[in-house]
Design a protein around this motif. Sequence first.
Motif, PDB file in Angstrom:
ATOM      1  N   LEU A  87      44.666  34.018  54.146  1.00  0.00           N
ATOM      2  CA  LEU A  87      44.634  33.764  52.784  1.00  0.00           C
ATOM      3  C   LEU A  87      45.396  35.039  51.910  1.00  0.00           C
ATOM      4  CD1 LEU A  87      41.172  32.533  51.519  1.00  0.00           C
ATOM      5  CD2 LEU A  87      43.389  31.593  51.128  1.00  0.00           C
ATOM      6  N   ASP A  88      45.146  35.964  52.474  1.00  0.00           N
ATOM      7  CA  ASP A  88      45.564  37.356  51.738  1.00  0.00           C
ATOM      8  C   ASP A  88      47.328  37.117  51.755  1.00  0.00           C
ATOM      9  OD1 ASP A  88      46.693  40.001  51.141  1.00  0.00           O
ATOM     10  OD2 ASP A  88      44.666  40.755  51.468  1.00  0.00           O
ATOM     11  N   ILE A 116      48.530  34.498  49.605  1.00  0.00           N
ATOM     12  CA  ILE A 116      48.842  35.006  48.156  1.00  0.00           C
ATOM     13  C   ILE A 116      49.901  35.928  47.964  1.00  0.00           C
ATOM     14  CG2 ILE A 116      47.679  35.954  46.461  1.00  0.00           C
ATOM     15  CD1 ILE A 116      44.899  34.819  47.634  1.00  0.00           C
ATOM     16  N   LEU A 120      53.021  33.867  47.620  1.00  0.00           N
ATOM     17  CA  LEU A 120      52.919  33.296  46.120  1.00  0.00           C
ATOM     18  C   LEU A 120      53.469  34.445  45.042  1.00  0.00           C
ATOM     19  CD1 LEU A 120      50.114  30.789  45.914  1.00  0.00           C
ATOM     20  CD2 LEU A 120      52.622  30.521  45.485  1.00  0.00           C
ATOM     21  N   GLU A 121      52.916  35.483  45.367  1.00  0.00           N
ATOM     22  CA  GLU A 121      53.250  36.875  44.389  1.00  0.00           C
ATOM     23  C   GLU A 121      54.623  37.012  44.335  1.00  0.00           C
ATOM     24  OE1 GLU A 121      50.456  39.457  45.735  1.00  0.00           O
ATOM     25  OE2 GLU A 121      49.338  39.390  44.054  1.00  0.00           O
ATOM     26  N   THR A 169      56.658  34.237  42.396  1.00  0.00           N
ATOM     27  CA  THR A 169      56.452  34.078  41.041  1.00  0.00           C
ATOM     28  C   THR A 169      57.083  35.304  40.373  1.00  0.00           C
ATOM     29  OG1 THR A 169      54.139  35.027  41.350  1.00  0.00           O
ATOM     30  CG2 THR A 169      54.483  32.728  40.781  1.00  0.00           C
ATOM     31  N   LEU A 224      41.492  38.875  46.035  1.00  0.00           N
ATOM     32  CA  LEU A 224      42.171  37.437  46.189  1.00  0.00           C
ATOM     33  C   LEU A 224      42.176  36.510  45.184  1.00  0.00           C
ATOM     34  CD1 LEU A 224      41.363  36.709  50.058  1.00  0.00           C
ATOM     35  CD2 LEU A 224      43.460  37.779  49.207  1.00  0.00           C
ATOM     36  N   ARG A 247      44.359  37.890  42.297  1.00  0.00           N
ATOM     37  CA  ARG A 247      45.502  37.713  42.396  1.00  0.00           C
ATOM     38  C   ARG A 247      46.179  36.520  42.102  1.00  0.00           C
ATOM     39  NH1 ARG A 247      45.966  40.754  47.932  1.00  0.00           N
ATOM     40  NH2 ARG A 247      48.120  39.732  48.012  1.00  0.00           N
ATOM     41  N   LEU A 248      45.173  35.301  42.680  1.00  0.00           N
ATOM     42  CA  LEU A 248      45.426  34.126  42.351  1.00  0.00           C
ATOM     43  C   LEU A 248      45.395  33.602  41.070  1.00  0.00           C
ATOM     44  CD1 LEU A 248      43.700  31.594  44.963  1.00  0.00           C
ATOM     45  CD2 LEU A 248      45.959  31.687  44.609  1.00  0.00           C
ATOM     46  N   ILE A 252      48.681  34.599  39.293  1.00  0.00           N
ATOM     47  CA  ILE A 252      49.794  33.911  39.731  1.00  0.00           C
ATOM     48  C   ILE A 252      49.694  32.586  38.958  1.00  0.00           C
ATOM     49  CG2 ILE A 252      50.828  32.532  41.524  1.00  0.00           C
ATOM     50  CD1 ILE A 252      49.764  34.461  43.360  1.00  0.00           C
ATOM     51  N   THR A 308      50.741  33.548  35.066  1.00  0.00           N
ATOM     52  CA  THR A 308      52.173  33.553  35.003  1.00  0.00           C
ATOM     53  C   THR A 308      52.868  32.086  35.007  1.00  0.00           C
ATOM     54  OG1 THR A 308      52.571  34.182  37.261  1.00  0.00           O
ATOM     55  CG2 THR A 308      52.449  35.967  35.546  1.00  0.00           C
ATOM     56  N   ARG A 309      52.206  31.341  36.043  1.00  0.00           N
ATOM     57  CA  ARG A 309      52.917  30.013  36.083  1.00  0.00           C
ATOM     58  C   ARG A 309      52.635  29.054  34.873  1.00  0.00           C
ATOM     59  NH1 ARG A 309      53.286  27.877  42.120  1.00  0.00           N
ATOM     60  NH2 ARG A 309      54.484  29.515  42.631  1.00  0.00           N
TER      61      ARG A 309
END
Lengths: 69, 221
Positions: free
Chosen positions: A56-57, A60, A63-64, A67, B206, B209-210, B213, B216-217
Amino acid sequence: MKKYSALLLMVLCNLSLFAQSGVEMATDLRSSGKIYVVALVLLTIFIGIGIYLIALDRRIKKLEKETKK
Amino acid sequence: MRKSWWKILGLCLIGGSIIAGLLGPVPRLPILNETIRNVYFHVPMWFAMFTLYLISVIYSIRYLNSNDIKNDFIAVEAVNTGIIFCFLGLLTGMQWANITWGEPWPNDPKTNGSAIATLMYLAYLVLRNALEEEQKRAKISAIYNIFAFPVMIVLMYILPKLTDSLHPGSGGNSTFGDIDMDNQMRPIFYSAVVGWILIGVWIASLRYRLRLIENTRNQID
């Protein structure tokens, strides 16, 4: 990984011993009331959860990076 | 990898506590018997929850000081993760109590206090969902969080110590420092506590951080 393959080997050895003699041997995973089996199962579950968290880490993190672009 | 050493440390500490907790020596006590090993697994849930709620209240205060929405995100995700550990603690406690105390919910002051505290934090999450505007939501829930935290401490840690409780540390029962936690158990217990706290913080980070994201989206769209 080496530990696991060793453990697996032990289990298999025990199984074959059991099959040959028909006598339950109190060795390795079968000793101490077989509590080691429980420890192994719990550890396996927990390692599974740990690997899941790491995956998962990483996702993510990916994804970071996307973005940020 | 250089920043994630503590995640691996947390996994290793819990892994070690599972092995040592099941196989290591424990004092032979009546009624408790082998269930004393539950101390390694049930109690760290509460420590992890407590740490996450503490992080949440710190970031709520920081939000009120700075008005930075990121602080609010950390606060809410810490509570979101803390409440999971709270439910795990309640469930494992009920399973344990059913065998050793005779019933799953023996109206123990600590048990009741933690149930009320759980409801308070559930109310925090409901309150957040009820407010539409982002700034208002962050501000009101931060203030609520600052009030909820000391009440949670009083309900779960102070009131049970003042009355008779089945839990250790109150009503003449010994606490961790005395008889029932002997020196063989101590290192395993503390490594489990630190491990679960680290894992809890990891899961919360976690989620945070999601949420960043997502945020920002949403702004880009």
